[in-house]
Each structure stands twice: as structure tokens, then as C-alpha cells.
Design a protein around this motif. Structure first.
Motif, PDB file in Angstrom:
ATOM      1  N   THR A 207      29.030   6.165   1.200  1.00  4.93           N
ATOM      2  CA  THR A 207      28.316   5.248   2.451  1.00  4.93           C
ATOM      3  C   THR A 207      27.269   4.680   1.574  1.00  4.93           C
ATOM      4  O   THR A 207      26.506   3.372   1.680  1.00  4.93           O
TER       5      THR A 207
ATOM      6  N   THR B  42      34.761  14.804  -0.187  1.00  5.64           N
ATOM      7  CA  THR B  42      35.357  15.723   0.675  1.00  5.64           C
ATOM      8  C   THR B  42      33.890  16.721   1.968  1.00  5.64           C
ATOM      9  O   THR B  42      34.709  16.416   2.807  1.00  5.64           O
TER      10      THR B  42
ATOM     11  N   ALA C  17      36.815   7.567  -0.256  1.00  5.05           N
ATOM     12  CA  ALA C  17      35.768   8.650  -0.334  1.00  5.05           C
ATOM     13  C   ALA C  17      36.703  10.232  -0.323  1.00  5.05           C
ATOM     14  O   ALA C  17      37.074  10.580  -1.794  1.00  5.05           O
ATOM     15  N   GLU C  18      37.961  10.052  -0.333  1.00  6.52           N
ATOM     16  CA  GLU C  18      39.798  11.163  -0.330  1.00  6.52           C
ATOM     17  C   GLU C  18      39.335  11.250  -1.667  1.00  6.52           C
ATOM     18  O   GLU C  18      40.106  12.098  -2.183  1.00  6.52           O
TER      19      GLU C  18
ATOM     20  N   ARG D 117      29.884  12.531   1.682  1.00  9.39           N
ATOM     21  CA  ARG D 117      30.582  11.377   2.397  1.00  9.39           C
ATOM     22  C   ARG D 117      29.047  10.092   2.161  1.00  9.39           C
ATOM     23  O   ARG D 117      30.165   8.875   2.158  1.00  9.39           O
TER      24      ARG D 117
ATOM     25  N   GLY E 211      36.050   5.950   4.104  1.00 11.89           N
ATOM     26  CA  GLY E 211      36.268   7.453   4.099  1.00 11.89           C
ATOM     27  C   GLY E 211      38.048   7.460   3.076  1.00 11.89           C
ATOM     28  O   GLY E 211      37.889   8.950   2.521  1.00 11.89           O
TER      29      GLY E 211
END
Length: 197
Positions: free
Chosen positions: A155, A146, A140-141, A151, A137
Motif C-alpha cells: 500500500t 502475505t 501482494a499475494e 501488505r 491484496g
């Protein structure tokens, strides 16, 4: 003065890994592991309360060893893009270096009796999983991903696709091809959100 134990916990778990890798979790029993290392069956119960505890420790030790390198890869570069590519490569490189452990992980925790694990074992598993998803996370941010779809893309790029690169070969008992790490990295890079600007 008591004699030191002849077999340490890692030797026992190593034998259990070999059994699970060759025949699945169903091959792992207290007596089978004891036989594999030449120990009396009763001695197993000095280390593990029973088969459920043994299976939990086999799974958790394997996952935690994998996750240690995975986290290091995710934090290997301040730029999230090279870090993401390194994480994808790690999945394959670790599987190449540890084929028995990687084959074991293909089964999943439920086949290792997770439903019956102790609270301590379950908490360890949940904590490790939470750390992975928190790290993904954060990455990703930092990439500006977002939304839910972005996201999921991260993954897919850093977990699902690298695993798919190794799964077919491991299940067939074949060595990973020399280009497997490159392929995982290329797939991951292609799925990362495009850089702004």
C-alpha cells in the motif's frame, strides 16, 4: 416538444471540479456552479437534489475515473512487478493529465460531505475502495507478501508514496516535474518484496 437541456451533467460536474480545485469543496455550491456555467440556479435542482448530492457526484466521478486507469495498470502485465510499477506511475501520470481532478482528490471524501451522502453514494464509494484494496491484496499475494507488514508495504509503494510525489506540487499549484513518474516507479520498485530465490 420539450427542449433538450442546455447543460449536461458532465458540464455541471466539470464546473464543480474547477471550483473545488481552485478553492476547495467549500467553494462548490449550487449557485456558484450555476453561475460558472451561466445556468439559472433553479435548473441545478433538476439534476441534483441539493448540494450534498452535487458534492457526492463530483467526488465519485473523479475517483471512479482515476480508479478505472489504476485497475487497468494493476492488470497491465501478468508479472506482478511490472504491473505494480505501472500502477505507481499511473498515480502520477493521471495527476499530470488531470491536475484539477487530482487537486480535488487531495481533500478527501469527508470534506465533500461523505457523512451526509445518500446510501447509494456511500455504497458506490465503498465498492470502489473495496475493489482497490482487493486488487492490491491480490497483487501482494502474487508477490508472496502475505503478512500484515508486507501488505502495508504494498500500500505504501503503490498508493501513499506515489501520492506524496504529486501532493506537494499540486498544493503549491506547480506543474509536476518531468521525472515524477520515474521517481514514483523507482520508489515502488524499491519497496516491493524481494523475488524468491
Amino acid at each position: 416538444m420539450a427542449r433538450p437541456p442546455r447543460f449536461d451533467t458532465d458540464q455541471i460536474l466539470d464546473a464543480a471540479v474547477r471550483l473545488a480545485a481552485s478553492g476547495g469543496p467549500g467553494r462548490v455550491s449550487m449557485s456558484a456552479v450555476a453561475q460558472a456555467i451561466g445556468a439559472p440556479s433553479g435548473s441545478m435542482y433538476h439534476r441534483f437534489a441539493g448540494r450534498t448530492a452535487l458534492l457526492a457526484e463530483v467526488w465519485l466521478r473523479t475517483v471512479e475515473r482515476f480508479q478505472q486507469g489504476y485497475f487497468a495498470s494493476l492488470h497491465s502485465d501478468p508479472d506482478p512487478r511490472p504491473a505494480a510499477r505501472a500502477a505507481a506511475r499511473h498515480v502520477v501520470a493521471w495527476s499530470r493529465a488531470h491536475p484539477e481532478e487530482a487537486a480535488l482528490l487531495l481533500h478527501g471524501p469527508w470534506e465533500f460531505g461523505r457523512a451526509d451522502w445518500s446510501g447509494e453514494h456511500t455504497a458506490r464509494a465503498d465498492s470502489g475502495n473495496q475493489r482497490v484494496y482487493a486488487a492490491l491484496g491480490a497483487l501482494a499475494e502474487s508477490l508472496g507478501a502475505t503478512g500484515a507488514q508486507d501488505r502495508d508495504r504494498i500500500t505504501l509503494a503503490l498508493v501513499d508514496l506515489p501520492l506524496s510525489v504529486v501532493r506537494r506540487h499540486l498544493r503549491a499549484g506547480e506543474p509536476l516535474p518531468p521525472h515524477a513518474e520515474d521517481l514514483a516507479e523507482e520508489c515502488a520498485a524499491a519497496l516491493l518484496p524481494k523475488a524468491a530465490g
